[in-house]
Write a protein that holds these residues in place. Structure first.
Motif, PDB file in Angstrom:
ATOM      1  N   ILE A 176       0.824  -1.133  -0.011  1.00 50.03           N
ATOM      2  CA  ILE A 176       0.079  -0.121  -0.072  1.00 50.03           C
ATOM      3  C   ILE A 176       0.863   1.254  -0.038  1.00 50.03           C
ATOM      4  O   ILE A 176       1.574   1.466   0.827  1.00 50.03           O
ATOM      5  CB  ILE A 176      -0.914  -0.011   1.258  1.00 50.03           C
ATOM      6  N   SER A 177       0.760   1.778  -0.964  1.00 51.68           N
ATOM      7  CA  SER A 177       1.542   3.328  -1.061  1.00 51.68           C
ATOM      8  C   SER A 177       0.493   4.350  -0.757  1.00 51.68           C
ATOM      9  O   SER A 177      -0.676   4.488  -1.370  1.00 51.68           O
ATOM     10  CB  SER A 177       2.146   3.411  -2.396  1.00 51.68           C
ATOM     11  N   GLY A 178       0.916   5.415  -0.052  1.00 54.58           N
ATOM     12  CA  GLY A 178       0.162   6.492   0.199  1.00 54.58           C
ATOM     13  C   GLY A 178      -0.449   6.485   1.711  1.00 54.58           C
ATOM     14  O   GLY A 178       0.312   6.139   2.556  1.00 54.58           O
ATOM     15  N   PHE A 179      -1.786   6.598   1.909  1.00 56.39           N
ATOM     16  CA  PHE A 179      -2.291   6.790   3.282  1.00 56.39           C
ATOM     17  C   PHE A 179      -2.558   5.433   3.890  1.00 56.39           C
ATOM     18  O   PHE A 179      -2.377   4.255   3.301  1.00 56.39           O
ATOM     19  CB  PHE A 179      -3.962   6.985   3.037  1.00 56.39           C
ATOM     20  N   THR A 213      -2.370   3.604  -3.641  1.00 54.02           N
ATOM     21  CA  THR A 213      -1.936   2.905  -4.895  1.00 54.02           C
ATOM     22  C   THR A 213      -1.881   1.266  -4.226  1.00 54.02           C
ATOM     23  O   THR A 213      -1.008   1.310  -3.085  1.00 54.02           O
ATOM     24  CB  THR A 213      -0.721   3.365  -5.500  1.00 54.02           C
ATOM     25  N   LEU A 214      -2.505   0.544  -4.493  1.00 54.59           N
ATOM     26  CA  LEU A 214      -2.519  -0.980  -3.891  1.00 54.59           C
ATOM     27  C   LEU A 214      -1.903  -1.711  -4.985  1.00 54.59           C
ATOM     28  O   LEU A 214      -2.505  -1.789  -6.020  1.00 54.59           O
ATOM     29  CB  LEU A 214      -3.914  -1.366  -3.585  1.00 54.59           C
ATOM     30  N   ASP A 215      -0.670  -2.481  -4.571  1.00 58.82           N
ATOM     31  CA  ASP A 215      -0.194  -3.488  -5.618  1.00 58.82           C
ATOM     32  C   ASP A 215      -0.198  -4.708  -4.938  1.00 58.82           C
ATOM     33  O   ASP A 215       0.111  -5.218  -3.964  1.00 58.82           O
ATOM     34  CB  ASP A 215       1.295  -3.190  -5.705  1.00 58.82           C
ATOM     35  N   ILE A 227      -1.010  -6.801  -9.940  1.00 58.41           N
ATOM     36  CA  ILE A 227      -2.297  -5.989 -10.174  1.00 58.41           C
ATOM     37  C   ILE A 227      -2.295  -4.876  -9.452  1.00 58.41           C
ATOM     38  O   ILE A 227      -2.301  -4.967  -8.127  1.00 58.41           O
ATOM     39  CB  ILE A 227      -3.461  -6.853 -10.017  1.00 58.41           C
ATOM     40  N   GLU A 228      -2.065  -3.748  -9.991  1.00 62.38           N
ATOM     41  CA  GLU A 228      -2.157  -2.487  -9.463  1.00 62.38           C
ATOM     42  C   GLU A 228      -3.509  -1.708  -9.485  1.00 62.38           C
ATOM     43  O   GLU A 228      -4.074  -1.833 -10.648  1.00 62.38           O
ATOM     44  CB  GLU A 228      -1.001  -1.652  -9.924  1.00 62.38           C
ATOM     45  N   MET A 229      -3.991  -1.122  -8.476  1.00 65.60           N
ATOM     46  CA  MET A 229      -5.242  -0.365  -8.532  1.00 65.60           C
ATOM     47  C   MET A 229      -5.217   0.910  -7.566  1.00 65.60           C
ATOM     48  O   MET A 229      -4.270   0.911  -6.541  1.00 65.60           O
ATOM     49  CB  MET A 229      -6.581  -1.231  -8.127  1.00 65.60           C
ATOM     50  N   GLN A 230      -5.920   1.708  -7.869  1.00 62.88           N
ATOM     51  CA  GLN A 230      -6.038   3.246  -7.068  1.00 62.88           C
ATOM     52  C   GLN A 230      -7.152   3.364  -6.553  1.00 62.88           C
ATOM     53  O   GLN A 230      -8.325   2.705  -7.138  1.00 62.88           O
ATOM     54  CB  GLN A 230      -5.440   4.376  -7.985  1.00 62.88           C
ATOM     55  N   ARG A 231      -7.391   4.051  -5.505  1.00 61.86           N
ATOM     56  CA  ARG A 231      -8.632   4.390  -4.816  1.00 61.86           C
ATOM     57  C   ARG A 231      -8.335   5.771  -3.987  1.00 61.86           C
ATOM     58  O   ARG A 231      -7.173   5.913  -3.584  1.00 61.86           O
ATOM     59  CB  ARG A 231      -9.110   3.223  -3.794  1.00 61.86           C
ATOM     60  N   GLU A 232      -9.365   6.285  -3.748  1.00 60.72           N
ATOM     61  CA  GLU A 232      -9.311   7.326  -3.156  1.00 60.72           C
ATOM     62  C   GLU A 232     -10.455   8.025  -2.040  1.00 60.72           C
ATOM     63  O   GLU A 232     -11.549   7.083  -2.141  1.00 60.72           O
ATOM     64  CB  GLU A 232      -9.090   8.713  -4.000  1.00 60.72           C
ATOM     65  N   PHE A 233     -10.485   8.822  -1.462  1.00 60.37           N
ATOM     66  CA  PHE A 233     -11.693   9.332  -0.847  1.00 60.37           C
ATOM     67  C   PHE A 233     -12.628  10.064  -1.653  1.00 60.37           C
ATOM     68  O   PHE A 233     -12.414  10.770  -2.477  1.00 60.37           O
ATOM     69  CB  PHE A 233     -11.281  10.289   0.435  1.00 60.37           C
ATOM     70  N   ASP A 234     -13.779   9.514  -1.664  1.00 59.27           N
ATOM     71  CA  ASP A 234     -14.791   9.966  -2.503  1.00 59.27           C
ATOM     72  C   ASP A 234     -15.810  11.029  -1.950  1.00 59.27           C
ATOM     73  O   ASP A 234     -16.296  11.000  -0.962  1.00 59.27           O
ATOM     74  CB  ASP A 234     -16.112   8.872  -2.570  1.00 59.27           C
TER      75      ASP A 234
END
Length: 386
Positions: A176-179, A213-215, A227-234
């Motif tokens: 997990i990269s970021g928060f 960013t989640l790997d 598999i890489e994917m991103q998510r954020e606060f909506d």
């Protein structure tokens, strides 16, 4: 053009079906609740002016030969219901021709407490009956706390699905990269699917600007892939984005208890959920505020999603709402059953009578507050939809 019209027609039909299912579930739960009050009011000879399901103008109203006292009524909006008993109204003219001993305020405090709490008890019992029926149908696994391997189910059109994750993939590890980078020292490794789901929930973005960013390192048909994917606060929904990952149901073996074992097993499921719910309520009061509180719009939104999963899932949802309704009514807030119940217990212990008029006015203010609160929650839910 024809395709768009057909698609719109399908959406409207789905919406109508979901709305009818929601109204039916809500109406049944309210009927069960008010029936509890009504039955025990009749048992203790309290005069009942009206037994009503729904609010607003009456669309059906009738007195029957077997009960010439009570008017049975169905009202236009299926968002509530009530039993109008002698002594509840601040308008004394309504009870003018009714004997004092037929008023809910004149009966013994212990009888009044039973009448008041009966609605909540009926909701709890109804939820148990639904869970019992699901237990016999094999809806639940035998071990409610079983640990499963980290094979996943991926919801269609979700973030995970669009990134390339597939149902049946085995998650080996996650970076997990970021928060919330501190969640794992470097890489999160998973022995069980429960660990994976808990990690994803704990790492959920909770405020604006939290991006991740989640790997995922996965195993698929003997191959190892990343598999890489991103998510954020909506910002619109004011919630962290969900990836659409769950435990692969193919790992879960359904349990079919015998007739008598079903009663015990349903009790285990029931009290296991109660413990989780009490913990969730504690979390709301310990700092998460109203983020976990949903109004009718949000409940409808959830019920629509659950209805798509099948009849058994929807029955489980109705059981959960029945328990929630019972818990909510137990709160000692003026206008709710909990407040009136504790007043009756106070009278029973102190042997001092609370002025019915004063209590009536306080309950009226409480109901006004609850309606205002519900309107605000509903407005928030509607805004979040768009």
């Amino acid at each position: 053009m024809g395709f768009k019209i057909k698609k719109l027609g399908g959406f409207i039909l789905t919406f109508i079906v979901n709305l009818l299912l929601f109204i039916a579930a809500l109406s049944v739960l309210i009927f069960i609740h008010e029936l509890g009050h009504f039955i025990f009011a009749k048992i203790f000879k309290v005069y009942c002016h009206e037994f009503s399901i729904g609010m607003g103008p009456a669309i059906f109203k009738k007195k029957f030969k077997w009960d010439k006292e009570t008017t049975y009524c169905i009202r236009m909006f299926p968002i509530g219901g009530f039993v109008s008993m002698a002594g509840e109204s601040v308008d004394e003219k309504k009870d003018k021709n009714i004997g004092v001993n037929r008023s809910i305020n004149s009966i013994q405090a212990w009888k009044r407490a039973i009448i008041i709490i009966a609605g909540v008890v009926f909701n709890f019992i109804f939820a148990y009956i639904l869970i019992l029926s699901l237990s016999w149908s094999g809806f639940f696994p035998k071990d409610l706390h079983a640990e499963y391997e980290p094979y996943v189910f991926v919801q269609e059109d979700s973030i995970a699905h669009l990134a390339g994750l597939e149902s049946g993939d085995k998650i080996i590890s996650l970076d997990i990269s970021g928060f919330r980078e501190e969640l794992c020292e470097e890489t999160c490794y998973f022995q069980t699917a429960n660990q994976l789901i808990n990690t994803l929930n704990e790492a959920l973005p909770i405020s604006q600007g939290d991006n991740q960013t989640l790997d995922f390192q996965i195993s698929r048909d003997g191959e190892f892939l990343t598999i890489e994917m991103q998510r954020e606060f909506d910002v619109e929904s004011q919630k962290g984005q969900l990836l659409g990952i769950g435990i692969d149901p193919n790992q879960i073996e359904p349990y079919y208890p015998s007739f008598f074992n079903g009663f015990v097993f349903a009790g285990e499921v029931y009290f296991d959920f109660l413990k989780q719910m009490i913990g969730a309520i504690g979390a709301i009061f310990s700092g998460s505020g109203l983020d976990g509180v949903g109004g009718p719009v949000q409940i409808f939104e959830v019920s629509s999603q659950v209805a798509a999963l099948g009849v058994a899932s929807y029955v489980w949802f109705v059981a959960i709402i029945s328990i929630n309704l019972a818990f909510f009514n137990l709160l000692p807030i003026p206008g709710l059953d909990g407040s009136r119940f504790f007043v009756s217990i106070f009278e029973l212990i102190s042997r001092k009578k609370v002025n019915p008029k004063v209590e009536g006015y306080i309950n009226a203010v409480g109901i006004l507050f609850l309606l205002s609160f519900m309107i605000l929650i509903t407005i928030r839910d509607v805004v979040n939809l768009f």
